[in-house]
Write an enzyme that holds these catalytic residues in place. Structure first.
Site, PDB file in Angstrom:
ATOM      1  N   SER A  17      22.140  42.988  50.711  1.00 24.04           N
ATOM      2  CA  SER A  17      21.233  41.893  50.364  1.00 24.04           C
ATOM      3  C   SER A  17      19.956  42.421  49.708  1.00 24.04           C
ATOM      4  O   SER A  17      19.549  43.567  49.916  1.00 24.04           O
ATOM      5  CB  SER A  17      20.856  41.101  51.618  1.00 24.04           C
ATOM      6  OG  SER A  17      22.023  40.640  52.264  1.00 24.04           O
TER       7      SER A  17
HETATM    8  N1  SAM Z   1      23.864  43.212  56.187  1.00 18.47           N
HETATM    9  C1  SAM Z   1      24.526  43.789  55.045  1.00 18.47           C
HETATM   10  C2  SAM Z   1      23.783  44.946  54.449  1.00 18.47           C
HETATM   11  O1  SAM Z   1      22.650  45.203  54.864  1.00 18.47           O
HETATM   12  O2  SAM Z   1      24.371  45.609  53.572  1.00 18.47           O
HETATM   13  C3  SAM Z   1      24.846  42.771  54.004  1.00 18.47           C
HETATM   14  C4  SAM Z   1      26.097  42.082  54.337  1.00 18.47           C
HETATM   15  S1  SAM Z   1      27.010  41.238  53.112  1.00 18.47           S
HETATM   16  C5  SAM Z   1      25.873  40.107  52.404  1.00 18.47           C
HETATM   17  C6  SAM Z   1      27.997  40.239  54.213  1.00 18.47           C
HETATM   18  C7  SAM Z   1      29.013  41.023  55.001  1.00 18.47           C
HETATM   19  O3  SAM Z   1      29.601  40.142  55.967  1.00 18.47           O
HETATM   20  C8  SAM Z   1      30.166  41.578  54.170  1.00 18.47           C
HETATM   21  O4  SAM Z   1      30.245  42.958  54.341  1.00 18.47           O
HETATM   22  C9  SAM Z   1      31.396  40.861  54.746  1.00 18.47           C
HETATM   23  O5  SAM Z   1      32.563  41.656  54.728  1.00 18.47           O
HETATM   24  C10 SAM Z   1      30.937  40.553  56.149  1.00 18.47           C
HETATM   25  N2  SAM Z   1      31.663  39.486  56.837  1.00 18.47           N
HETATM   26  C11 SAM Z   1      32.101  38.294  56.387  1.00 18.47           C
HETATM   27  N3  SAM Z   1      32.706  37.593  57.366  1.00 18.47           N
HETATM   28  C12 SAM Z   1      32.640  38.366  58.486  1.00 18.47           C
HETATM   29  C13 SAM Z   1      33.081  38.196  59.832  1.00 18.47           C
HETATM   30  N4  SAM Z   1      33.693  37.090  60.271  1.00 18.47           N
HETATM   31  N5  SAM Z   1      32.835  39.195  60.711  1.00 18.47           N
HETATM   32  C14 SAM Z   1      32.218  40.326  60.315  1.00 18.47           C
HETATM   33  N6  SAM Z   1      31.782  40.548  59.057  1.00 18.47           N
HETATM   34  C15 SAM Z   1      31.983  39.572  58.145  1.00 18.47           C
END
Ligand code: SAM
Length: 219
Positions: free
Chosen positions: A66
């Site tokens: 993000s």
């Molecule tokens: N916090 C992260 C960073 O600092 O890089 C950014 C995360 S990215 C915007 C969103 C993440 O949520 C992705 O890596 C995606 O694979 C994960 N995601 C989506 N659904 C999920 C779930 N049900 N459980 C765990 N992770 C999930």
């Protein structure tokens, strides 16, 4: 100088002053954490020169790290104090969890992509961050074995407040989560007080979908 030896300290300071302080981030713990965590370590080597830019960046598997301002905004909204137990859903690169870990007592983070979870774990080890715990799985169900949490931050968009996460908050705990459609959401802070949940809409955001039992059925 090899790319891996560059410290990016001046870029980090400029990021904090220009993108965070100037836009109203005030919590000094959040500002210090963003000044400390080397964001460039959380992106692929070829994108390191762009790590401190005012934008999200791709991290593979169709996912993103993000924008710095959003990480700071969500961390501030979660009102994390030293000693707090924090759960993050959506580890991605591991950067957001690393920022929270500079303030909290312990941070638990869940990622559905095993490669991203493994990479984040390696980064935490490399940086010597010991109060971080990563697991692969569906974070929309939370991590009940470690509950309750003082704060839960969800970095993927949900159609509604995921009920298991609400249930895993302490009394007084805060859940920060983007809620809306697959394409546009409102960041919401939900605070638990006994059996009551107080919802506060914060700002418009755009996140990748939370894919899971209490999220969307597909990416
Ligand atoms: N916090 C992260 C960073 O600092 O890089 C950014 C995360 S990215 C915007 C969103 C993440 O949520 C992705 O890596 C995606 O694979 C994960 N995601 C989506 N659904 C999920 C779930 N049900 N459980 C765990 N992770 C999930």
């Amino acid at each position: 100088m090899p790319e891996s030896d560059i410290d990016y300290g001046s870029e980090r300071r400029a990021m904090v002053e220009d993108q965070l302080e100037r836009r109203g981030i005030q919590d000094s713990r959040v500002l210090d954490a963003m000044l400390t965590v080397p964001r460039h370590v959380f992106v692929a080597q070829h994108t390191q020169p762009a790590a401190y830019a005012d934008s999200a960046l791709p991290i593979g598997h169709g996912q993103t790290i993000s924008q710095p301002y959003i990480v700071a905004f969500m961390t501030e909204a979660a009102q994390i104090s030293p000693g707090d137990k924090v759960l993050e859903i959506g580890t991605g690169s591991g950067y957001g969890a690393a920022v929270a870990s500079q303030i909290a007592g312990e941070v638990f983070t869940i990622e559905r992509h095993s490669k991203l979870a493994q990479q984040a774990r390696e980064r935490f080890d490399e940086l010597g961050y010991e109060n971080l715990h990563v697991v692969e799985g569906d974070g929309s169900q939370g991590w009940p074995e470690e509950a309750p949490y003082d704060a839960i931050i969800v970095t993927a968009a949900a159609p509604e407040l995921p009920q298991p996460l609400v249930e895993q908050l302490t009394d007084g705990g805060r859940l920060v989560v983007p809620v809306g459609t697959r394409h546009s959401q409102k960041l919401v802070r939900a605070e638990r007080s006994g059996d009551q949940i107080q919802r506060t809409p914060l700002t418009a955001v755009r996140f990748v979908p939370l894919v899971g039992e209490h999220g969307w059925q597909r990416q």
